[in-house]
Enzyme design. Structure first.
Site, PDB file in Angstrom:
ATOM      1  NE  ARG A 159      36.306  39.019  41.275  1.00 41.76           N
ATOM      2  CZ  ARG A 159      37.293  39.020  42.174  1.00 41.76           C
ATOM      3  NH1 ARG A 159      38.521  38.674  41.821  1.00 41.76           N
ATOM      4  NH2 ARG A 159      37.060  39.355  43.425  1.00 41.76           N
TER       5      ARG A 159
ATOM      6  CG  HIS B 291      40.352  33.452  41.993  1.00 41.23           C
ATOM      7  ND1 HIS B 291      39.110  33.902  41.630  1.00 41.23           N
ATOM      8  CD2 HIS B 291      40.949  34.518  42.600  1.00 41.23           C
ATOM      9  CE1 HIS B 291      38.955  35.169  41.992  1.00 41.23           C
ATOM     10  NE2 HIS B 291      40.078  35.567  42.585  1.00 41.23           N
TER      11      HIS B 291
ATOM     12  CD  GLU C  40      37.192  32.291  39.209  1.00 38.14           C
ATOM     13  OE1 GLU C  40      37.953  32.678  38.303  1.00 38.14           O
ATOM     14  OE2 GLU C  40      37.370  32.547  40.415  1.00 38.14           O
TER      15      GLU C  40
HETATM   16  C1  DGY Z   1      39.960  39.449  45.606  1.00 37.77           C
HETATM   17  O1  DGY Z   1      40.204  39.788  46.762  1.00 37.77           O
HETATM   18  O2  DGY Z   1      39.156  40.049  44.906  1.00 37.77           O
HETATM   19  C2  DGY Z   1      40.679  38.258  45.111  1.00 37.77           C
HETATM   20  O3  DGY Z   1      40.320  37.950  43.808  1.00 37.77           O
HETATM   21  C3  DGY Z   1      40.421  37.102  46.051  1.00 37.77           C
HETATM   22  O4  DGY Z   1      41.474  36.223  45.990  1.00 37.77           O
END
Ligand code: DGY
Length: 330
Positions: free
Chosen positions: A241, A288, A270
């Site tokens: 993240r 992402h 983002e």
């Molecule tokens: C998640 O599932 O947390 C991913 O980052 C989404 O693509």
């Protein structure tokens, strides 16, 4: 006939998933697939019994208070830092996420980014496309080896372990890791994985991959001080993240050679990026897409639908995060 429960799907998802949901629910969609503001989300949620969310929608106490009829929040992502879980639990709102189904796909992307950063793939491709390749040279785009190198994993959950498996079993890497708790021997031993301190992880990793959830405690886990402990030949990859890395500090470190390169799939703020990242040659940037293969995204959406259907039928959603609201122990 009693009215069907109404559910809001905040973004465009697969038709086959919507078809399943339409059998049992009155489904409200976002056909334009525009990310909604918090205020618009609250407005659209009026009269809805449940909501199907992605990583982009913030579900907080203010929203819950403005939507008292909401009974379930079902996310198609594994990470749920956009959802205030205690606030949901306190109001008896069931929350589910979508773990497991994206583990291998996300690990693939993490490994790909690490390799691309180490072997300077994006940088050399951009150079080639600019027409600058006119001869061979002994030191042309020399990067770092991946095979046999030390792979550091910060956050050894399902995705971290899947990346470690690729490294240890496929590339002969030595695996070191840091996790809240040490892995059981049956997980550690086949990977030859060593549980180390944060300082050892930073100092010994040739390639450090971040796979930990974002929580306030994990904010800027990797900043200037941590980067300064890393090898100048090291790479850093983040598929977890934004906010876990201090992006401004990373830009400075990549610019001044504190570390060699980075591979990033997630960013602070983002889809906006720190502008310095776009200027740097030694960083590979993806938008992402960790879980972005069609079968995996479909499986994530289907799992969210399974949770939604079970939640509103009064059953036990397969991947509930707060089953205690159903009177179960988590
Ligand atoms: C998640 O599932 O947390 C991913 O980052 C989404 O693509």
């Amino acid at each position: 006939m009693p009215a069907k429960p109404r559910v809001l799907i905040t973004r465009a998802v697969f038709e086959e998933v919507l078809d399943r949901l339409r059998v049992v629910f009155d489904v409200v969609t976002n056909a334009a697939d525009e990310p909604w503001s918090h205020a618009t989300l609250i407005e659209r949620l009026q009269g809805c019994d449940a909501v199907f969310v992605t990583t982009g929608e913030r579900i907080d106490a203010a929203l819950l208070d403005a939507c008292p009829q909401l009974r379930a929040v079902c996310s198609m992502a594994v990470g749920y830092n956009n959802i205030d879980l205690p606030a949901c639990t306190a109001r008896g709102v069931l929350v589910s996420n979508a773990p497991d189904v994206l583990t291998e796909t996300t690990a693939d992307l993490g490994f790909a980014l690490m390799m691309a950063a180490a072997r300077r793939l994006s940088e050399s491709e951009r150079w080639l496309r600019r027409g600058e390749w006119n001869r061979w040279a002994v030191d042309q785009f020399c990067g770092q080896d991946v095979h046999g190198a030390t792979l550091g994993v910060l956050g050894m959950g399902r995705i971290g372990q899947a990346i470690a498996r690729r490294g240890a079993l496929g590339f002969g890497m030595e695996v070191i890791y840091l996790n809240r708790s040490r892995l059981a021997p049956e997980l550690e031993v086949p990977l030859g994985a060593r549980w180390v301190s944060k300082l050892e992880l930073l100092r010994e990793s040739d390639h450090l991959v971040l796979v930990l959830p974002y929580t306030p405690a994990n904010h800027h886990q990797i900043g200037a001080a941590e980067l300064a402990q890393m090898k100048p030949t090291a790479t850093l990859t983040n598929v977890a993240r934004g906010g876990i890395v201090d992006d401004a500090a990373l830009v400075t470190a990549l610019h001044s050679g504190v570390i060699a390169a980075a591979g990033l799939d997630v960013y602070e703020g983002e889809p906006a990026l720190h502008p310095g990242l776009l200027e740097l040659p030694n960083v590979v940037l993806t938008p992402h897409i960790g879980s972005a293969s069609r079968p995996t995204r479909l499986a994530m959406a289907q799992l969210a639908a399974d949770n939604l259907i079970a939640a509103l039928a009064g059953g036990k959603p397969p991947t509930a995060l707060n089953p205690e609201v159903l009177g179960d122990t988590p």
